[in-house]
Write an enzyme that holds these catalytic residues in place. Structure first.
Site, short mmCIF file in Angstrom:
data_model
loop_
_atom_site.label_atom_id
_atom_site.label_comp_id
_atom_site.label_asym_id
_atom_site.label_seq_id
_atom_site.Cartn_x
_atom_site.Cartn_y
_atom_site.Cartn_z
N HIS A 51 0.73 -1.10 0.00
CA HIS A 51 0.03 -0.03 -0.10
C HIS A 51 0.89 1.21 -0.09
O HIS A 51 0.26 2.52 -0.05
CB HIS A 51 -0.94 0.14 1.13
N LYS B 161 -8.17 13.95 4.38
CA LYS B 161 -7.19 12.59 4.28
C LYS B 161 -6.39 13.04 5.39
O LYS B 161 -6.13 13.95 6.08
CB LYS B 161 -6.35 12.81 2.81
N ARG B 162 -5.40 11.84 5.48
CA ARG B 162 -4.65 12.08 6.55
C ARG B 162 -3.34 13.09 6.15
O ARG B 162 -3.46 13.47 5.14
CB ARG B 162 -3.87 10.58 6.79
N LYS C 157 0.85 14.16 0.50
CA LYS C 157 -0.44 14.56 0.01
C LYS C 157 -0.49 16.17 -0.30
O LYS C 157 -1.50 16.49 -0.67
CB LYS C 157 -1.26 14.13 1.11
N THR D 216 -8.40 6.33 -2.06
CA THR D 216 -9.74 5.82 -2.16
C THR D 216 -10.70 7.06 -2.02
O THR D 216 -11.90 6.94 -2.30
CB THR D 216 -10.14 4.71 -1.32
N LYS E 235 -14.54 8.10 -3.79
CA LYS E 235 -15.73 8.48 -3.16
C LYS E 235 -16.26 9.82 -3.50
O LYS E 235 -17.44 9.99 -3.71
CB LYS E 235 -15.62 8.48 -1.46
C1 26Q Z 1 5.11 1.49 9.03
C2 26Q Z 1 6.16 1.15 9.86
C3 26Q Z 1 5.99 0.98 11.12
C4 26Q Z 1 4.65 1.18 11.61
C5 26Q Z 1 3.53 1.40 10.89
C6 26Q Z 1 3.90 1.85 9.52
C7 26Q Z 1 2.66 1.90 8.46
C8 26Q Z 1 1.46 2.45 9.11
C9 26Q Z 1 0.39 2.61 8.14
C10 26Q Z 1 2.89 1.93 7.37
C11 26Q Z 1 1.78 2.06 6.47
C12 26Q Z 1 0.61 2.64 6.92
C13 26Q Z 1 -0.81 2.94 6.11
C14 26Q Z 1 -0.58 2.93 4.78
C15 26Q Z 1 -1.84 3.28 4.02
O1 26Q Z 1 -2.76 3.80 4.66
N1 26Q Z 1 -1.73 3.40 2.75
C16 26Q Z 1 -2.92 3.84 1.90
O2 26Q Z 1 -3.53 2.73 1.54
C17 26Q Z 1 -4.64 2.88 0.54
C18 26Q Z 1 -5.44 1.93 0.42
O3 26Q Z 1 -4.72 0.89 -0.47
C19 26Q Z 1 -4.27 3.86 -0.42
O4 26Q Z 1 -5.48 4.08 -1.14
C20 26Q Z 1 -3.31 5.00 -0.37
O5 26Q Z 1 -2.89 5.38 -1.35
C21 26Q Z 1 -2.17 4.54 0.91
O6 26Q Z 1 -1.60 5.65 1.15
#
Ligand code: 26Q
Length: 749
Positions: free
Chosen positions: A298, A483-484, A489, A591, A595
């Site tokens: 992701h 969004k976050r 972003k 996503t 929406k």
């Molecule tokens: C990594 C290392 C250590 C701890 C946590 C993390 C971590 C935490 C959250 C790494 C990634 C995430 C979240 C990623 C995320 O939300 N990605 C999003 O996924 C969506 C669904 O596929 C996409 O639409 C977005 O583009 C993408 O940013």
């Protein structure tokens, strides 16, 4: 389910002297009595979605919709003098951060809706994503005590508790809580809660604790192992009960999807149990794992690719460390045999500089690896996992994300759903491709759509006034970025664009400007300082712009507090222009963009993530594409100097200068730090790492194109309607169908 009896029982509920919570719990519990899980056939294959996040949002309206009784219940309770909208007070189940967690929720919804046996496994956090408010424009975080609303939609299954072992603490109890996911089949989301001691409870206490300290990292590893180990234990026991030790057949009945690398310990646990408990030889256990696990990536941000210290894992999970090492040794031998170069072996290595790469482990074992939009899947094949792709091209595939049309259309925009009903009947609800049959050239239909958009904008304005105490300009373009908060972003670029427009208006350079409201919603990670500075900066800009009599009838900025799924359900239908402006190459899919499209907003966006596919589905002329493409962004690395750039672009310089020239208060130095990051670089980033300054003028130009086009109300509404009616591809029903057929090989019940 006996619908009549359920309605009868709901009708018998008295609201006399009860508060919202009591009524909520009573309605929910009554429904729960009538919901039964569709019996799992052990003779067919099931798929399991392993995810450390499930961002479900509010359950009640969604479940009433699926039970087919939402309108009846509204009517019944209205008669009793209780407005069902009051249940909007009920807080979201926010056991997820953002995109990845919400995707998991949409996927469960679509699987159940279509009758696919897909079940979720995750963690029941005591506190979900923090609640956010602003004090003096700055983010303040508070614990999300979501259980204060009770948890009537889940069922504790104490008797199915299992024990999970870590080397440095007493065994931890994993107690399952089952949440029904309703549809053509009723599937289950099973979340585990850690119990047994105060130390054990820590494991499921918080979503994503900080991972920058040794303690934080250990806790994160414990979470990841905790939920995957219970799930694997369960699945293997269920299998052996029925099939004995014939593990060759395991993948005939089970497919497991790893939602990013967070559940990758599942692979090691699977091999551990097969080898140590059931006496299966290592290489065979590995083969069975290979038939079972699939991995979705992701993100390609280097800081989000998980690598865990070997020493840390050895300390708390020595057997798992041993298996990860065996996988490492085995893979090295295999690659050498296959003639990979030393450099290639290094690149794919599961163990690098004393750290396990969870992504490389997933790639080595998984049967299928997918990205979440076309461009993203290309990037992982050509860059992130290029060597693995070279040797195993068939493992790699794309499944573009999708969003559930139940929550993101029918529930949040019933007016638009009714417009479709009146044009097409109910068929589109089962096959959204039917929406293209709507005649988007028909004046009457466009007018109806425009009225609906106006209604949704008025509803949104009322909602924001009630929540934030800010009255939105009526008859304005509503442009939203929700969004976050992350640098890639580029909320900062939107902030600059607003200031750019502000100065142009002040200078009298935009005589025909259509009033525009910019709506932001975003949470910044607790420890992400620069993201927090961006929030502060936008709030400062809001104060300046909204307080300026000269322009505040033309330009308005609102940053809503505590943006969450339920807030999104209000903002999205009431938006004209969806701001999707990430630096090309960084947003895996997005996503929210889908929406908005589904609700008839045009996209103002870069050629990144799923924006590209949205543009293709709805036509470039119906959207506002701008900015540098991936190749252009890459080329910048050698040639681009922001300091020189702004000298040639004085209007860009002027807005960037506001970070340091005293336009805004900056007691904490956060704005100055943003300026430094843009012009000098910071930590591992080069100056203007995300090309915020570089893309700014082309962004402003796109916003001004929207601004001009909007003047022709009908033409603009038509663009919006074409977007809405061409959004079928972005339904998660399509995405799930693809996973089911091409990856999981499961069939509908
Ligand atoms: C990594 C290392 C250590 C701890 C946590 C993390 C971590 C935490 C959250 C790494 C990634 C995430 C979240 C990623 C995320 O939300 N990605 C999003 O996924 C969506 C669904 O596929 C996409 O639409 C977005 O583009 C993408 O940013």
């Amino acid at each position: 389910m006996n619908r009549e009896k359920l309605i009868e029982e709901l009708r018998a509920i008295s609201v006399e002297g009860k508060d919202v919570k009591e009524i909520y719990i009573e309605i929910s519990q009554t429904c729960m009595k009538y919901i039964t899980e569709t019996k799992r056939k052990r003779t067919v294959k099931n798929a399991y979605y392993f995810s450390i996040e499930f961002l479900m949002g509010r359950a009640i309206y969604d479940n009433l919709l699926k039970l087919g009784i939402l309108d009846d219940v509204k009517r019944i309770f209205a008669k009793k003098g209780f407005d069902l909208n009051s249940l909007e007070e009920v807080e979201d189940a926010a056991l997820g951060n953002g995109g990845l967690g919400r995707l998991a929720a949409c996927f469960l919804d679509s699987a159940a809706a279509q009758g696919y046996p897909v079940h979720g496994y995750g963690i029941r956090y005591r506190y979900g994503l923090f609640r956010q408010r602003f004090a003096n424009g700055e983010q303040v975080e508070e614990d999300d005590d979501w259980l204060k609303w009770g948890d009537p939609w889940s069922e504790r299954k104490e008797s199915e508790t299992r024990l999970i072992r870590f080397a440095d603490m007493p065994p931890v109890k994993a107690v399952p809580y089952d949440i029904p996911v309703l549809g053509k089949t009723n599937n289950t989301l099973r979340l585990f809660q850690a119990e047994g001691s105060a130390e054990a409870e820590e494991i499921s206490k918080y979503l994503y604790p900080a991972d920058d300290t040794e303690e934080g990292k250990l806790l994160r590893i414990r979470q990841e192992y905790f939920f995957t180990a219970v799930a694997i234990g369960e699945l293997i026991d269920q299998f052996t009960c029925k099939n004995g030790k014939n593990f060759k057949q395991f993948s005939e009945f089970n497919s497991i999807q790893l939602n990013d690398t967070h559940p990758v310990f599942a692979i090691a646990e699977f091999i551990r149990i097969l080898t140590t408990v059931h006496g299966v030889p290592f290489y065979r256990a590995l083969n069975y794992a290979r038939d079972t696990f699939n991995y979705t990536n992701h993100t390609i941000l280097p800081e989000a690719l998980e690598c865990w210290d070997e020493k840390l894992i050895e300390k708390i999970l020595p057997e798992i460390a041993q298996i990860l090492k065996s996988l490492h040794v085995y893979s090295q031998r295999k690659w050498r045999r296959e003639g990979c170069s030393q450099e290639e072996i290094e690149d794919m290595s599961l163990l690098k500089n004393g750290r396990f790469s969870m992504a490389n482990t997933a790639v080595f074992v998984a049967k299928k690896i997918n990205g979440v939009a076309e461009i993203h899947s290309e990037i992982i094949k050509q860059k992130l996992f290029r060597t693995a792709y070279k040797y195993s091209p068939d493992k790699f595939t794309n499944v573009t994300n999708g969003v559930t049309p139940r929550r993101w259309l029918r529930l949040c925009n019933e007016e638009l759903a009714k417009l479709y009903d009146s044009n097409l009947g109910l068929r589109w609800r089962f096959d959204m491709t039917e929406l293209t049959e709507i005649n988007t050239g028909n004046k009457h239909t466009i007018e109806e759509f425009r009225n609906i958009k106006t209604i949704k904008k008025e509803q949104l304005a009322r909602y924001i006034e009630q929540r934030e105490g800010i009255r939105l300009l009526p008859n304005a373009i509503y442009a939203s970025q929700i969004k976050r908060l992350h640098e890639y972003k580029r909320q900062l670029m939107t902030a600059f664009a607003i200031l750019y427009l502000y100065y142009e208006l002040k200078d009298g350079n935009l005589p025909d400007f259509t009033p525009t409201v910019f709506i932001f919603g975003a949470k910044a990670a607790k420890s992400y300082r620069r993201a927090k500075s961006i929030i502060k900066y936008i709030n400062e800009i809001a104060e300046l712009v909204n307080g300026d009599q000269e322009v505040n009838h033309l330009l308005q900025v609102v940053f809503v507090q505590n943006y969450d799924v339920s807030y999104a359900e209000k903002i999205i239908p009431g938006t004209d222009a969806s701001l999707q402006v990430s630096t090309a190459g960084y947003e895996a899919s997005g996503t929210g963009n889908m929406k908005f499209m589904m609700n008839g907003a045009v996209t103002v966006g870069t050629l990144d993530g799923a924006n590209i596919e949205i543009k293709e589905a709805a036509g470039e002329h119906n959207n506002y594409i701008f900015g540098a493409k991936v190749e252009e962004i890459e080329a910048l690395a050698d040639t681009y100097n922001p300091m020189q750039y702004v000298e040639q672009h004085p209007k860009v310089k002027r807005v960037a200068d506001t970070l340091i020239d005293g336009t805004f208060e900056d007691d904490a130095g956060g704005l100055e730090e943003l300026h430094t990051a843009l012009f000098k670089g910071a930590s591992w980033h080069k100056p203007d790492n995300y090309a915020v300054l570089f893309d700014l003028e082309s962004y402003v130009d796109a916003l001004l194109r929207v601004n001009r086009d909007y003047k022709d109300n009908r033409l603009f509404a038509k663009k919006q309607l074409v977007n809405a009616t061409h959004s079928a591809f972005f339904s998660s029903d399509r995405a799930i169908e693809t996973y089911a057929k091409e990856i999981w090989k499961i069939v509908k019940a």
